[in-house]
Design an enzyme around this catalytic site. Structure first.
Site, short mmCIF file in Angstrom:
data_model
loop_
_atom_site.label_atom_id
_atom_site.label_comp_id
_atom_site.label_asym_id
_atom_site.label_seq_id
_atom_site.Cartn_x
_atom_site.Cartn_y
_atom_site.Cartn_z
CG ASP A 57 -2.00 -1.05 1.20
OD1 ASP A 57 -2.43 -1.41 0.10
OD2 ASP A 57 -2.40 -1.49 2.28
CG ASP A 100 -6.62 -1.58 -1.55
OD1 ASP A 100 -6.86 -2.80 -1.66
OD2 ASP A 100 -5.69 -1.13 -0.86
#
Length: 167
Positions: free
Chosen positions: A126, A140
């Site tokens: 991330d 995401d």
């Protein structure tokens, strides 16, 4: 016969969208890992938007960090369902939705399989950070946009179409 050719077109749209999401997701993660210092914020727009490279063993908001393998199997099932549904897509919007959700699940599943510690326990990369809200990635984003589109279809577009058909 025409309906089948449209269905084939929508299948192609769904699978192409899925593939593009996976490619963009994996390329962006590769670039993030190659260029960003781990856990050190790199401001882009002050504290409002920054790059912050983290490895997430869990799900959204780092929930379920002890359930990495369960999350990996859920993602595997989601990818399988998306591919199955791609062959049943009946419109461009449904094809796009299937591709976005499936591609996002596949992008994060690839991390679970191939990133440390590997073997369905890998940590997802991330690197997008807004405020102190969450840290996330392209996969995401695709999943969230796909879910919003799906909810739009189910709760707005289909009911409108049904009302018009009844008039």
């Amino acid at each position: 016969m025409k309906q089948q050719s449209n269905r084939g077109t929508w299948t192609g749209v769904a699978l192409a969208t899925l593939a593009v999401v996976v490619i963009v997701d994996q390329l962006s993660k590769w670039l993030a890992v190659a260029t960003l210092p781990p856990r050190e914020p790199v401001p882009v727009l002050g504290d409002w938007f920054r790059f912050l490279l983290v490895r997430n063993p869990g799900a959204a908001f780092s929930m379920g960090t002890d359930a990495t393998i369960v999350l990996a199997f859920i993602q595997l099932i989601a990818v399988g369902v998306a591919v199955f549904l791609a062959f049943r897509a009946r419109s461009g919007l449904s094809a796009l939705t299937i591709g976005l959700i499936g591609g996002g699940a596949a992008g994060n599943l690839i991390d679970r399989i191939f990133r440390e510690p590997g073997g369905m326990r890998g940590h997802v990369v991330d690197f997008f950070s807004f405020w102190n809200f969450a840290i996330f990635n392209v996969a995401d984003i695709a999943i969230n946009v796909g879910v919003v589109l799906y909810l739009t279809i189910v709760f707005i577009a289909e009911p409108r179409a049904e009302r018009k058909a009844q008039e």
